[in-house]
Design a protein around this motif. Structure first.
Motif, PDB file in Angstrom:
ATOM      1  N   SER A  68      35.803  46.688 -17.076  1.00 19.69           N
ATOM      2  CA  SER A  68      34.756  46.130 -15.860  1.00 19.69           C
ATOM      3  C   SER A  68      34.586  46.417 -14.445  1.00 19.69           C
ATOM      4  CB  SER A  68      34.379  44.745 -16.088  1.00 19.69           C
ATOM      5  OG  SER A  68      35.417  44.112 -15.685  1.00 19.69           O
ATOM      6  N   ASP A  69      34.322  46.637 -13.311  1.00 24.11           N
ATOM      7  CA  ASP A  69      34.763  46.913 -12.458  1.00 24.11           C
ATOM      8  C   ASP A  69      34.188  45.101 -11.612  1.00 24.11           C
ATOM      9  OD1 ASP A  69      35.160  47.505  -9.425  1.00 24.11           O
ATOM     10  OD2 ASP A  69      35.686  49.529  -9.035  1.00 24.11           O
ATOM     11  N   SER A  70      34.815  44.329 -10.809  1.00 30.40           N
ATOM     12  CA  SER A  70      34.281  43.337 -10.760  1.00 30.40           C
ATOM     13  C   SER A  70      33.256  43.750  -8.837  1.00 30.40           C
ATOM     14  CB  SER A  70      35.001  41.947  -9.958  1.00 30.40           C
ATOM     15  OG  SER A  70      35.565  41.533 -11.845  1.00 30.40           O
ATOM     16  N   ARG A  71      34.072  44.203  -7.965  1.00 34.20           N
ATOM     17  CA  ARG A  71      33.839  44.699  -6.486  1.00 34.20           C
ATOM     18  C   ARG A  71      32.352  45.897  -6.735  1.00 34.20           C
ATOM     19  NH1 ARG A  71      39.120  44.965  -3.093  1.00 34.20           N
ATOM     20  NH2 ARG A  71      39.117  42.716  -3.638  1.00 34.20           N
ATOM     21  N   THR A  72      32.348  46.697  -8.011  1.00 35.59           N
ATOM     22  CA  THR A  72      31.017  47.459  -7.849  1.00 35.59           C
ATOM     23  C   THR A  72      30.402  47.130  -8.652  1.00 35.59           C
ATOM     24  OG1 THR A  72      32.277  49.383  -9.434  1.00 35.59           O
ATOM     25  CG2 THR A  72      32.895  49.601  -6.979  1.00 35.59           C
ATOM     26  N   ARG A  73      30.150  45.782  -8.852  1.00 37.88           N
ATOM     27  CA  ARG A  73      29.981  45.287 -10.076  1.00 37.88           C
ATOM     28  C   ARG A  73      28.901  46.510 -11.569  1.00 37.88           C
ATOM     29  NH1 ARG A  73      24.235  43.449  -7.697  1.00 37.88           N
ATOM     30  NH2 ARG A  73      24.879  45.642  -6.557  1.00 37.88           N
ATOM     31  N   LYS A  74      30.174  47.113 -11.877  1.00 36.92           N
ATOM     32  CA  LYS A  74      29.332  48.301 -12.405  1.00 36.92           C
ATOM     33  C   LYS A  74      30.544  48.078 -14.262  1.00 36.92           C
ATOM     34  CE  LYS A  74      28.822  52.126  -9.268  1.00 36.92           C
ATOM     35  NZ  LYS A  74      28.773  53.004  -8.865  1.00 36.92           N
ATOM     36  N   ILE A  75      30.354  48.613 -15.339  1.00 39.54           N
ATOM     37  CA  ILE A  75      30.127  48.391 -16.379  1.00 39.54           C
ATOM     38  C   ILE A  75      31.029  49.691 -16.594  1.00 39.54           C
ATOM     39  CG2 ILE A  75      31.142  48.152 -19.127  1.00 39.54           C
ATOM     40  CD1 ILE A  75      29.319  45.662 -18.444  1.00 39.54           C
ATOM     41  N   HIS A  76      32.221  50.425 -16.664  1.00 39.63           N
ATOM     42  CA  HIS A  76      32.557  52.451 -17.429  1.00 39.63           C
ATOM     43  C   HIS A  76      32.930  52.265 -18.977  1.00 39.63           C
ATOM     44  CE1 HIS A  76      32.345  52.901 -12.812  1.00 39.63           C
ATOM     45  NE2 HIS A  76      33.005  51.699 -12.892  1.00 39.63           N
ATOM     46  N   ARG A  77      32.709  53.261 -18.833  1.00 38.94           N
ATOM     47  CA  ARG A  77      33.099  53.311 -20.596  1.00 38.94           C
ATOM     48  C   ARG A  77      34.027  54.611 -20.414  1.00 38.94           C
ATOM     49  NH1 ARG A  77      28.616  54.344 -25.214  1.00 38.94           N
ATOM     50  NH2 ARG A  77      27.477  56.589 -23.093  1.00 38.94           N
ATOM     51  N   PHE A  78      34.856  55.030 -21.150  1.00 41.35           N
ATOM     52  CA  PHE A  78      35.428  55.735 -22.351  1.00 41.35           C
ATOM     53  C   PHE A  78      35.404  56.223 -23.481  1.00 41.35           C
ATOM     54  CE2 PHE A  78      39.852  57.278 -23.209  1.00 41.35           C
ATOM     55  CZ  PHE A  78      39.698  59.208 -22.589  1.00 41.35           C
ATOM     56  N   ILE A  79      34.606  57.270 -23.313  1.00 44.41           N
ATOM     57  CA  ILE A  79      34.338  58.050 -25.056  1.00 44.41           C
ATOM     58  C   ILE A  79      34.458  59.082 -25.368  1.00 44.41           C
ATOM     59  CG2 ILE A  79      31.981  58.063 -23.768  1.00 44.41           C
ATOM     60  CD1 ILE A  79      30.649  57.730 -26.696  1.00 44.41           C
ATOM     61  N   GLY A  83      29.095  39.229 -10.053  1.00 40.93           N
ATOM     62  CA  GLY A  83      29.390  38.661 -10.899  1.00 40.93           C
ATOM     63  C   GLY A  83      29.983  38.995 -11.710  1.00 40.93           C
ATOM     64  N   LEU A  84      30.009  40.080 -11.883  1.00 41.13           N
ATOM     65  CA  LEU A  84      31.139  40.592 -13.059  1.00 41.13           C
ATOM     66  C   LEU A  84      32.999  40.641 -13.294  1.00 41.13           C
ATOM     67  CD1 LEU A  84      31.181  42.785 -15.929  1.00 41.13           C
ATOM     68  CD2 LEU A  84      31.058  45.103 -13.792  1.00 41.13           C
ATOM     69  N   ASN A  85      32.819  40.291 -14.876  1.00 41.85           N
ATOM     70  CA  ASN A  85      33.992  40.205 -14.936  1.00 41.85           C
ATOM     71  C   ASN A  85      34.796  40.769 -16.439  1.00 41.85           C
ATOM     72  OD1 ASN A  85      36.875  39.015 -15.571  1.00 41.85           O
ATOM     73  ND2 ASN A  85      37.010  37.853 -13.635  1.00 41.85           N
ATOM     74  N   GLY A  86      34.274  39.268 -17.127  1.00 38.08           N
ATOM     75  CA  GLY A  86      35.116  39.571 -18.545  1.00 38.08           C
ATOM     76  C   GLY A  86      34.000  40.352 -19.382  1.00 38.08           C
ATOM     77  N   LEU A  87      35.025  41.100 -20.608  1.00 43.30           N
ATOM     78  CA  LEU A  87      33.376  41.892 -21.936  1.00 43.30           C
ATOM     79  C   LEU A  87      34.748  41.667 -23.132  1.00 43.30           C
ATOM     80  CD1 LEU A  87      33.709  45.640 -19.939  1.00 43.30           C
ATOM     81  CD2 LEU A  87      32.264  43.910 -19.409  1.00 43.30           C
ATOM     82  N   LYS A  88      33.663  42.001 -24.296  1.00 45.53           N
ATOM     83  CA  LYS A  88      34.094  41.651 -25.005  1.00 45.53           C
ATOM     84  C   LYS A  88      33.073  42.252 -26.131  1.00 45.53           C
ATOM     85  CE  LYS A  88      37.207  40.317 -26.803  1.00 45.53           C
ATOM     86  NZ  LYS A  88      38.990  40.365 -26.465  1.00 45.53           N
ATOM     87  N   ALA A  89      33.803  43.911 -27.199  1.00 47.75           N
ATOM     88  CA  ALA A  89      32.931  44.367 -27.990  1.00 47.75           C
ATOM     89  C   ALA A  89      32.937  43.800 -29.143  1.00 47.75           C
ATOM     90  CB  ALA A  89      33.320  45.100 -28.185  1.00 47.75           C
ATOM     91  N   VAL A  90      31.619  43.506 -29.337  1.00 47.68           N
ATOM     92  CA  VAL A  90      31.717  42.701 -31.662  1.00 47.68           C
ATOM     93  C   VAL A  90      30.901  43.491 -31.925  1.00 47.68           C
ATOM     94  CG1 VAL A  90      31.084  40.109 -32.355  1.00 47.68           C
ATOM     95  CG2 VAL A  90      32.445  40.301 -30.359  1.00 47.68           C
ATOM     96  N   GLN A 102      30.674  27.576 -13.963  1.00 47.31           N
ATOM     97  CA  GLN A 102      31.349  28.208 -12.923  1.00 47.31           C
ATOM     98  C   GLN A 102      31.647  29.874 -13.428  1.00 47.31           C
ATOM     99  OE1 GLN A 102      33.349  26.641 -10.989  1.00 47.31           O
ATOM    100  NE2 GLN A 102      32.782  24.790 -11.499  1.00 47.31           N
ATOM    101  N   GLY A 103      31.938  30.750 -12.549  1.00 47.64           N
ATOM    102  CA  GLY A 103      31.946  32.113 -13.025  1.00 47.64           C
ATOM    103  C   GLY A 103      32.953  32.256 -14.195  1.00 47.64           C
ATOM    104  N   GLY A 104      32.464  32.940 -15.343  1.00 46.42           N
ATOM    105  CA  GLY A 104      33.428  34.094 -16.241  1.00 46.42           C
ATOM    106  C   GLY A 104      34.516  34.836 -15.816  1.00 46.42           C
ATOM    107  N   ASP A 105      35.861  34.710 -16.109  1.00 47.66           N
ATOM    108  CA  ASP A 105      37.223  35.486 -16.513  1.00 47.66           C
ATOM    109  C   ASP A 105      36.573  36.414 -17.645  1.00 47.66           C
ATOM    110  OD1 ASP A 105      38.879  37.096 -16.108  1.00 47.66           O
ATOM    111  OD2 ASP A 105      40.216  35.489 -14.489  1.00 47.66           O
ATOM    112  N   GLY A 106      37.720  35.303 -18.701  1.00 47.43           N
ATOM    113  CA  GLY A 106      37.259  35.925 -20.117  1.00 47.43           C
ATOM    114  C   GLY A 106      36.937  34.785 -21.100  1.00 47.43           C
TER     115      GLY A 106
END
Length: 274
Positions: free
Chosen positions: A141-152, A165-172, A202-206
């Motif tokens: 995640s990139d909290s300033r640009t509001r984007k999620i990038h993927r390395f594949i 408000g982008l921050n924490g990610l979790k793949a399930v 509140q906004g999220g982190d983890g």
């Protein structure tokens, strides 16, 4: 008499169902960790990895790194990997650790304790959290640009955009859970269809899955929530008056222990989830 007794009994059961979770403090490290942002447990190895930003959350200064604690909070090596900038979220897949490091995705060979690759993320400004799915696809995640990038397949691409408000990610499994959308826990499917799982105060982190559809959700200001699969949430811990941050948490689902990096307080804390 019987009819009137059943009503308070029902209400008592409802209250108990809402109040069934709590946390109890187990330990806290000494104030020796310089800006810890994230904790990643490796329960098989008996290690807690801690991202150590150094003097700043943004500086490109090569004084950040990854430290190691044992599962009881004793320092193993605070200089396990050196030469990063302001590292934050971490994820492990197939013997490699992927670390968000400002504008790069750093790749560490765990066995060698060495950075083996730095992958620039084009257009990034503040890479924050990292998660990897079972296939080895890495999301950052990139909290300033509001984007999620993927390395594949060896390539970085922009995966999702315009997430406030982008921050924490979790793949399930095939799902990607996201702390974003203002003060929300979101869920995206493989087609990038996104729904709101829960709204939080509140906004999220983890964000960490409990394993039954429920989640732990931390807020940097000093809050830890238990989020139920049906969208309800309970406040487990509030440290904001003590000015203790609760940044990107780690979780041991077997022992049910939550690991909390405290950022400016320079410690890691552990709590038993009950």
């Amino acid at each position: 008499m019987k009819q009137y007794f059943c009503i308070p009994l029902f209400l008592f059961a409802a209250v108990c169902a809402r109040a069934q979770h709590s946390v109890e403090k187990l330990w806290q490290t000494d104030t020796v960790i310089n800006l810890p942002e994230s904790v990643l447990p490796d329960t098989k190895a008996g290690v807690l990895y801690v991202s150590i930003m150094g003097n700043s959350a943004t500086d490109i200064d090569s004084i950040g790194g990854i430290g190691k604690l044992d599962m009881n909070g004793q320092v193993v090596d605070l200089n396990w990997v050196k030469g990063l900038n302001s590292p934050k979220g971490m994820a492990i897949h197939a013997g490699k650790m992927f670390v968000a490091d400002v504008t790069d995705l750093a790749v560490i060979d765990i066995a060698k304790a060495k950075v083996i690759q730095r992958i620039p993320v084009p257009g990034s400004a503040f890479l924050n959290d990292v998660t990897a799915d079972a296939k080895g696809v890495v999301y950052v995640s990139d909290s300033r640009t509001r984007k999620i990038h993927r390395f594949i397949n060896g390539t970085v691409e922009t995966y999702m955009e315009n997430i406030d408000g982008l921050n924490g990610l979790k793949a399930v499994g095939d799902l990607l859970y996201i702390a974003g959308g203002g003060k929300s826990l979101l869920k995206a499917d493989v087609n990038k269809g996104m729904i709101k799982v829960a709204g939080l105060p509140q906004g999220g982190d983890g964000i960490e899955p409990i394993g039954n559809g429920d989640f732990l959700f931390s807020s940097w200001g000093g809050y830890l929530y238990y989020v139920y699969a049906d969208g309800r949430s309970d406040l487990l811990l509030d440290t904001h008056l003590e000015k203790i941050n609760i940044a990107d948490i780690g979780y041991d689902p077997v022992k049910r222990v939550v690991y909390i990096p405290t950022f400016f307080k320079k410690t890691v804390m552990a709590y038993q989830l009950k």
